[in-house]
Design an enzyme around this catalytic site. Sequence first.
Site, PDB file in Angstrom:
ATOM      1  N   TYR A  25       0.847  -1.209   0.000  1.00  0.00           N
ATOM      2  CA  TYR A  25       0.000   0.000   0.000  1.00  0.00           C
ATOM      3  C   TYR A  25       0.878   1.254   0.000  1.00  0.00           C
ATOM      4  CZ  TYR A  25      -2.865   3.861   1.517  1.00  0.00           C
ATOM      5  OH  TYR A  25      -3.453   5.095   1.592  1.00  0.00           O
ATOM      6  N   SER A 107      -2.907  13.604   7.296  1.00  0.00           N
ATOM      7  CA  SER A 107      -3.859  13.135   6.286  1.00  0.00           C
ATOM      8  C   SER A 107      -5.276  13.107   6.842  1.00  0.00           C
ATOM      9  CB  SER A 107      -3.460  11.715   5.856  1.00  0.00           C
ATOM     10  OG  SER A 107      -4.486  11.125   5.073  1.00  0.00           O
ATOM     11  N   GLN A 128      -4.419  17.936   5.630  1.00  0.00           N
ATOM     12  CA  GLN A 128      -4.763  17.573   4.247  1.00  0.00           C
ATOM     13  C   GLN A 128      -6.231  17.193   4.197  1.00  0.00           C
ATOM     14  OE1 GLN A 128      -5.472  14.102   3.404  1.00  0.00           O
ATOM     15  NE2 GLN A 128      -6.122  14.737   1.365  1.00  0.00           N
ATOM     16  N   LEU A 129      -6.928  17.755   3.223  1.00  0.00           N
ATOM     17  CA  LEU A 129      -8.377  17.575   3.159  1.00  0.00           C
ATOM     18  C   LEU A 129      -8.824  16.890   1.869  1.00  0.00           C
ATOM     19  CD1 LEU A 129     -11.153  18.370   4.518  1.00  0.00           C
ATOM     20  CD2 LEU A 129     -11.096  20.397   3.048  1.00  0.00           C
ATOM     21  N   TYR A 130      -9.626  15.849   2.035  1.00  0.00           N
ATOM     22  CA  TYR A 130     -10.406  15.293   0.925  1.00  0.00           C
ATOM     23  C   TYR A 130     -11.825  15.835   1.076  1.00  0.00           C
ATOM     24  CZ  TYR A 130      -6.881  11.780  -0.336  1.00  0.00           C
ATOM     25  OH  TYR A 130      -5.741  11.153  -0.759  1.00  0.00           O
ATOM     26  N   THR A 156      -6.423  18.355  -1.420  1.00  0.00           N
ATOM     27  CA  THR A 156      -6.016  17.424  -2.480  1.00  0.00           C
ATOM     28  C   THR A 156      -7.012  17.515  -3.633  1.00  0.00           C
ATOM     29  OG1 THR A 156      -4.911  15.936  -0.947  1.00  0.00           O
ATOM     30  CG2 THR A 156      -5.612  14.992  -3.039  1.00  0.00           C
ATOM     31  N   LYS A 231      -3.137  21.147  -3.591  1.00  0.00           N
ATOM     32  CA  LYS A 231      -2.153  20.059  -3.721  1.00  0.00           C
ATOM     33  C   LYS A 231      -2.532  19.139  -4.875  1.00  0.00           C
ATOM     34  CE  LYS A 231      -0.365  16.118  -1.012  1.00  0.00           C
ATOM     35  NZ  LYS A 231      -0.890  15.008  -1.817  1.00  0.00           N
ATOM     36  N   SER A 253       2.357  18.193  -7.136  1.00  0.00           N
ATOM     37  CA  SER A 253       2.281  16.824  -6.637  1.00  0.00           C
ATOM     38  C   SER A 253       1.568  15.949  -7.653  1.00  0.00           C
ATOM     39  CB  SER A 253       1.497  16.816  -5.316  1.00  0.00           C
ATOM     40  OG  SER A 253       1.264  15.495  -4.863  1.00  0.00           O
ATOM     41  N   HIS A 255       0.631  12.949  -6.375  1.00  0.00           N
ATOM     42  CA  HIS A 255       0.082  12.023  -5.384  1.00  0.00           C
ATOM     43  C   HIS A 255       0.997  10.811  -5.210  1.00  0.00           C
ATOM     44  CE1 HIS A 255      -4.023  11.445  -3.393  1.00  0.00           C
ATOM     45  NE2 HIS A 255      -3.329  10.428  -2.955  1.00  0.00           N
ATOM     46  N   GLY A 309       7.185  12.104   1.771  1.00  0.00           N
ATOM     47  CA  GLY A 309       6.133  11.165   2.131  1.00  0.00           C
ATOM     48  C   GLY A 309       6.643   9.782   2.476  1.00  0.00           C
TER      49      GLY A 309
END
Length: 368
Positions: A25, A107, A128-130, A156, A231, A253, A255, A309
Amino acid sequence: MGEITNVTEYEAIAKQKLPKMVYDYYASGAEDEWTLKENTEAFSRILFRPRILIDVSKIDITTTVLGFKISMPIMIAPSAMQKMAHPDGEYATARAASAADTIMTLSSWATSSVEEVASTGPGIRFFQLYVYKDRKVVEQLVRRAERAGFKAIALTVDTPRLGRREADIKNRFVLPPYLTLKNFEGLDLGKMDQANDSGLASYVAGQIDRTLSWKDVKWLQSITSLPILVKGVITAEDARLAVHSGAAGIIVSNHGARQLDYVPATISALEEVVTAAQGRIPVYLDGGVRRGTDVFKALALGAAGVFIGRPVVFALAAEGEAGVRNVLRMLRKEFELTMALSGCTSLADISRSHILTEGDRLRPKPRL
């Protein structure tokens, strides 16, 4: 375990220690993993033009990010589910970042909540926001991050759907049952169901808003006074739109090469984005940074700082907090050495003329 002398050595230790599903992962990229390899390899095609006979007895690598003074232009990128790597997870990462006097980005999909991370003590932290389909969930999350003292939102923008990560499909990846996505625990969104491919891909398909667009950056600004970093920008066109949208900064980025394969390495996309931003907002970079030389190259191409990361997660798996501290210490020392050997005593001294890119080598050379 022999002495660790550079950050990449932690990956082999992490691979030995972690269950295959967890290591895969963290380590894998999308599809053919071309961009995954390219993220690191592109750095190796940039060469130095060092200046000599400069007094480098004193070197200052401090900088400010969104007005916050930090010890070096090396920060921690958001990596999900860190308790899969080590029982201390995000707590350890937060403490290591704080000890190094740099920024940690937490995250959305952390296995420790914003409140828990804040409880580790003082430190400059970004969130960090989804963006979830249910905007009330997003608003609640942003409020909690504000209350917990987080200083910025890293939005993101490259994940309307999850990239095809074939290792996760083969492994039927799912968050181990003893862990939850802590920020969503009370919202019935903290668990991930087993799926017939990747449990995370199914979770994203069900929860993350595919309609996300530039107008939502404005919406986010309307619900929070925190600065917003966009991002996932890798083109000049989107850099200009980010500036126009009122973003406080850009993170170049891809990702970690986990979304769209065959996009350029971030270091290859950086100069285009920096040029388009015209100095109006700072541009940062993540992806492929494994050496202090990489940090210097990013700054020479116009980045205001970098985020790391995978090295953090692998060091966390190998040695917990001590591993993360060591990664930050090694990168700092390498970066300082690169500056000295390039003839730079402060970040302001690092210029485009200190490096030679592939493009530079292909252009006809001007007569000096």
